[in-house]
Design a protein around this motif. Structure first.
Motif, PDB file in Angstrom:
ATOM      1  N   LYS A  61      47.917 -57.607  66.855  1.00 38.49           N
ATOM      2  CA  LYS A  61      47.314 -56.735  65.909  1.00 38.49           C
ATOM      3  C   LYS A  61      48.523 -56.375  64.926  1.00 38.49           C
ATOM      4  CE  LYS A  61      45.153 -52.332  65.385  1.00 38.49           C
ATOM      5  NZ  LYS A  61      45.173 -51.085  66.063  1.00 38.49           N
ATOM      6  N   ASN A  62      49.808 -55.926  65.401  1.00 37.86           N
ATOM      7  CA  ASN A  62      50.756 -55.379  64.834  1.00 37.86           C
ATOM      8  C   ASN A  62      51.269 -56.476  63.707  1.00 37.86           C
ATOM      9  OD1 ASN A  62      50.438 -52.961  65.871  1.00 37.86           O
ATOM     10  ND2 ASN A  62      52.164 -53.158  67.287  1.00 37.86           N
ATOM     11  N   VAL A  63      51.031 -57.573  63.968  1.00 36.07           N
ATOM     12  CA  VAL A  63      51.660 -58.580  63.162  1.00 36.07           C
ATOM     13  C   VAL A  63      50.636 -58.721  61.946  1.00 36.07           C
ATOM     14  CG1 VAL A  63      51.779 -61.024  62.536  1.00 36.07           C
ATOM     15  CG2 VAL A  63      52.907 -60.083  64.790  1.00 36.07           C
ATOM     16  N   ASN A  64      49.221 -58.387  62.172  1.00 36.49           N
ATOM     17  CA  ASN A  64      48.471 -58.524  61.024  1.00 36.49           C
ATOM     18  C   ASN A  64      48.531 -57.375  60.256  1.00 36.49           C
ATOM     19  OD1 ASN A  64      46.708 -60.732  61.052  1.00 36.49           O
ATOM     20  ND2 ASN A  64      45.575 -60.021  63.082  1.00 36.49           N
ATOM     21  N   LEU A  65      48.886 -56.076  60.869  1.00 40.30           N
ATOM     22  CA  LEU A  65      49.044 -54.911  60.342  1.00 40.30           C
ATOM     23  C   LEU A  65      50.409 -55.071  59.430  1.00 40.30           C
ATOM     24  CD1 LEU A  65      47.861 -52.343  62.605  1.00 40.30           C
ATOM     25  CD2 LEU A  65      46.894 -52.705  60.810  1.00 40.30           C
ATOM     26  N   SER A  66      51.229 -55.602  59.730  1.00 44.65           N
ATOM     27  CA  SER A  66      52.506 -55.631  58.989  1.00 44.65           C
ATOM     28  C   SER A  66      52.258 -56.508  57.668  1.00 44.65           C
ATOM     29  CB  SER A  66      53.514 -56.247  60.062  1.00 44.65           C
ATOM     30  OG  SER A  66      54.801 -56.388  59.163  1.00 44.65           O
ATOM     31  N   ARG A  67      51.715 -57.688  58.047  1.00 42.71           N
ATOM     32  CA  ARG A  67      51.454 -58.536  56.926  1.00 42.71           C
ATOM     33  C   ARG A  67      50.625 -57.913  55.971  1.00 42.71           C
ATOM     34  NH1 ARG A  67      50.157 -63.557  60.055  1.00 42.71           N
ATOM     35  NH2 ARG A  67      52.277 -64.492  60.473  1.00 42.71           N
ATOM     36  N   PHE A  68      49.598 -56.971  56.324  1.00 47.35           N
ATOM     37  CA  PHE A  68      48.706 -56.473  55.650  1.00 47.35           C
ATOM     38  C   PHE A  68      49.420 -55.064  54.548  1.00 47.35           C
ATOM     39  CE2 PHE A  68      45.544 -53.250  54.060  1.00 47.35           C
ATOM     40  CZ  PHE A  68      44.877 -54.045  53.386  1.00 47.35           C
ATOM     41  N   LEU A  69      50.432 -54.536  55.432  1.00 47.21           N
ATOM     42  CA  LEU A  69      51.268 -53.572  54.679  1.00 47.21           C
ATOM     43  C   LEU A  69      52.065 -54.343  53.615  1.00 47.21           C
ATOM     44  CD1 LEU A  69      53.242 -51.421  57.353  1.00 47.21           C
ATOM     45  CD2 LEU A  69      51.964 -50.641  55.767  1.00 47.21           C
ATOM     46  N   SER A  70      52.548 -55.567  53.889  1.00 52.77           N
ATOM     47  CA  SER A  70      53.295 -56.244  53.107  1.00 52.77           C
ATOM     48  C   SER A  70      52.718 -56.401  51.580  1.00 52.77           C
ATOM     49  CB  SER A  70      54.047 -57.715  53.547  1.00 52.77           C
ATOM     50  OG  SER A  70      54.577 -58.384  52.658  1.00 52.77           O
ATOM     51  N   LEU A  71      51.308 -56.892  51.915  1.00 49.16           N
ATOM     52  CA  LEU A  71      50.547 -57.090  50.655  1.00 49.16           C
ATOM     53  C   LEU A  71      50.374 -55.649  49.952  1.00 49.16           C
ATOM     54  CD1 LEU A  71      48.341 -58.864  49.324  1.00 49.16           C
ATOM     55  CD2 LEU A  71      46.556 -57.365  50.705  1.00 49.16           C
ATOM     56  N   VAL A  72      50.066 -54.696  50.620  1.00 49.35           N
ATOM     57  CA  VAL A  72      49.960 -53.450  49.933  1.00 49.35           C
ATOM     58  C   VAL A  72      51.297 -52.733  49.165  1.00 49.35           C
ATOM     59  CG1 VAL A  72      49.191 -50.998  50.285  1.00 49.35           C
ATOM     60  CG2 VAL A  72      47.903 -52.731  51.406  1.00 49.35           C
ATOM     61  N   LEU A  73      52.398 -52.812  50.035  1.00 44.73           N
ATOM     62  CA  LEU A  73      53.493 -52.222  49.486  1.00 44.73           C
ATOM     63  C   LEU A  73      54.307 -53.081  48.655  1.00 44.73           C
ATOM     64  CD1 LEU A  73      54.632 -50.253  52.956  1.00 44.73           C
ATOM     65  CD2 LEU A  73      53.291 -49.426  51.060  1.00 44.73           C
ATOM     66  N   ARG A  74      54.175 -54.387  48.691  1.00 43.31           N
ATOM     67  CA  ARG A  74      54.699 -55.203  47.809  1.00 43.31           C
ATOM     68  C   ARG A  74      54.259 -55.666  46.545  1.00 43.31           C
ATOM     69  NH1 ARG A  74      57.506 -59.417  51.731  1.00 43.31           N
ATOM     70  NH2 ARG A  74      59.284 -58.487  52.358  1.00 43.31           N
TER      71      ARG A  74
END
Ligand code: HQG
Length: 180
Positions: free
Chosen positions: A4-17
């Motif tokens: 779940k955290n890996v998924n969330l981290s990937r999603f954060l990357s999409l949003v923040l970068r």
């Protein structure tokens, strides 16, 4: 939980970068957004995340991709953006050799045109071969390029070191690339 955290981290990357608009947030000119707004909008989008989970991702991310500002009210990605943001990167003197991991299918182009930043803001280089191997292996079998960073710097090219230890530069002309 880990997944779940890996998924969330990937999603954060999409949003923040790359695409903050996906969840309807805006980054300021330095790439920061409000932590409170980020959490509200991610949850509204169906990415369930608590402040505790966000803290954990920021602290344990394997590449330290994200950072909070001092009062922890804002968050941003340390590097890797395709959006234009001012990161106030520290200009630094690089080691004599830096490494870049890529794959066979790009080599002809790289040899002709040099290393280009493609869709990101910079060319990404690392201090160790292992990291470059990981970067290249994302796309197939890694090929490691040795970059004569010291010589480039001596010739007037600028280098920056991001908060998370990635070396960044605008481009690497072919004459500084050594194919091993
Ligand atoms: C290649 C990940 C053709 C370049 C990683 C690379 C890294 C060319 C790709 C970070 C070229 C760009 C960055 C040219 C460069 N012709 N291909 N002239 N010049 N290329 O993803 O370095 O998980 O933008 O070799 O671990 O692969 O996102 O750069 O293969 O640290 O934090 O074009 O992204 O980190 O790809 O990876 P990228 P990169 P995160």
């Amino acid at each position: 939980m880990k997944n779940k955290n890996v998924n969330l981290s990937r999603f954060l990357s999409l949003v923040l970068r790359h695409k903050p608009q996906v969840i309807g947030i805006k980054l300021d000119k330095n790439g920061w957004c409000s932590v409170e707004e980020l959490l509200v909008k991610m949850n509204a989008y169906g990415k369930n995340i608590t402040i505790e989970e966000l803290n954990k991702i920021v602290a344990s991310d394997n590449k330290q991709r994200y950072a909070f500002c001092e009062d922890k009210k804002r968050i941003r990605a340390n590097q890797g953006h395709s959006l234009y943001v001012e990161l106030d990167l520290k200009e630094c003197v690089p080691p004599s050799i830096l490494y870049h991991g890529t794959v066979e299918r790009f080599i002809d182009n790289i040899i002709t045109k040099g290393l280009l930043k493609m869709s990101r803001q910079h060319v990404h280089l690392s201090e160790d071969i292992k990291t470059a191997e990981k970067v290249g292996n994302r796309r197939g079998k890694a090929i490691i390029l040795h970059i004569e960073a010291g010589r480039m710097h001596g010739d007037g090219f600028k280098f920056y070191l991001s908060e998370n230890g990635v070396w960044l530069t605008d481009c690497v002309p072919r004459e500084y690339i050594v194919l091993e």
